[in-house]
Design an enzyme around this catalytic site. Sequence first.
Site, PDB file in Angstrom:
ATOM      1  CE  LYS A 139       9.013 -15.583  14.541  1.00  8.68           C
ATOM      2  NZ  LYS A 139       8.976 -15.461  15.904  1.00  8.68           N
TER       3      LYS A 139
ATOM      4  CE  LYS B 140       6.192 -18.135  17.599  1.00  7.25           C
ATOM      5  NZ  LYS B 140       5.636 -16.861  17.633  1.00  7.25           N
TER       6      LYS B 140
ATOM      7  CG  HIS C  61      -1.822  -1.125   1.381  1.00  3.45           C
ATOM      8  ND1 HIS C  61      -2.776  -1.739   0.485  1.00  3.45           N
ATOM      9  CD2 HIS C  61      -1.611  -2.216   2.358  1.00  3.45           C
ATOM     10  CE1 HIS C  61      -3.200  -2.784   0.723  1.00  3.45           C
ATOM     11  NE2 HIS C  61      -2.765  -3.084   2.042  1.00  3.45           N
TER      12      HIS C  61
ATOM     13  CG  ASP D 206       9.253 -17.463  18.947  1.00  2.00           C
ATOM     14  OD1 ASP D 206       8.528 -16.613  19.460  1.00  2.00           O
ATOM     15  OD2 ASP D 206       9.090 -17.524  17.551  1.00  2.00           O
TER      16      ASP D 206
ATOM     17  CB  THR E 157       4.255 -16.877  21.415  1.00  2.00           C
ATOM     18  OG1 THR E 157       5.512 -16.500  20.667  1.00  2.00           O
ATOM     19  CG2 THR E 157       3.096 -16.914  20.644  1.00  2.00           C
TER      20      THR E 157
ATOM     21  NE  ARG F 150      -0.345 -10.501  14.709  1.00  3.95           N
ATOM     22  CZ  ARG F 150       0.658  -9.778  14.622  1.00  3.95           C
ATOM     23  NH1 ARG F 150       0.655  -8.637  15.196  1.00  3.95           N
ATOM     24  NH2 ARG F 150       1.648 -10.211  13.819  1.00  3.95           N
TER      25      ARG F 150
END
Length: 310
Positions: free
Chosen positions: A79, A162, A32, A215, A219, A226
Amino acid sequence: MNLTVLGAGAWGSALTGLARFNGCPVQAWSRHGELTLGAAIDRCDVLLSAISMGGVPETVRKIQALGLSPHTVIVSATKGLDAATLQTPSHIWHDAFPQNPIVVLSGPNLAKEIEDGLPGATVVASVQATAAQRVRDVFASDRFRVYTNADPLGTELGGTLKNVIAIAVGVCDGLKLGTNAKSALITRALPEVVRIGTHLGGQRDTFYGLSGLGDMLATCSSALSRNYQVGYGLAQGKTLHQVMENLQGTAEGVNTTNVLMRLAEREQISVPISAQVYRLLNGLVTPQDGVVALMDRELKPEWWADEAKD
């Protein structure tokens, strides 16, 4: 070195900031933005992809058509797993540009903390040590420690798999199952990730390092993730559509879970935790039913002689 970062989301912006902190000339490209892809890749020494998994194949095809110097180091910081080919992003880059050095960057790296200047560490992995060292020098600083290794596939799979586990941990917290349950879940998830990763070609030690266990801990223990938010939202009774609508960015674990189950079925890999995440995401079980299914599994020794089983 001239660096081009593909992707202006949270992760791409964080990596851009780290490189600029070191005085590295950076061009940031997004679909964008005003900068054309051709101009972005022209004369870049290092090309870093931080775009979502869904955009990788199309972007790779566009760069193939434009042409890329064989001396440019390609860094994959995505990922995920490709739904069409079941391949990792670095594999897609390598197939398209077999002459270029390929490096994977992955670790316990929550973008918001990096952007806030908090200390962190990551791994850059490549079969070409000099390429990994070049990328290390772009990002390493007194606030961001960068390690190297020679296992790009394991490094990439650790960061990818993960995300599935983070969804499960989000469910655990959303249901308020307690610290005991969450600790047991993460601990039992690690051998599942190792089992998948080593079967697919990664090295065992890699999954106990920053891009695997490190990781996973980051997370699974932060609401900034998220993927964690997806699991937490589902446990609160929201639909997957409702959860995804409210996320700022992509939760790669959702697509990864669906692709992983196809891989696990093809390769006959035991993935009990990932299987329940898959069933939950696809509306086949409730969060509570998934917990019961895991708790009611056959009792067995903690360690099996045959590590392909669980």
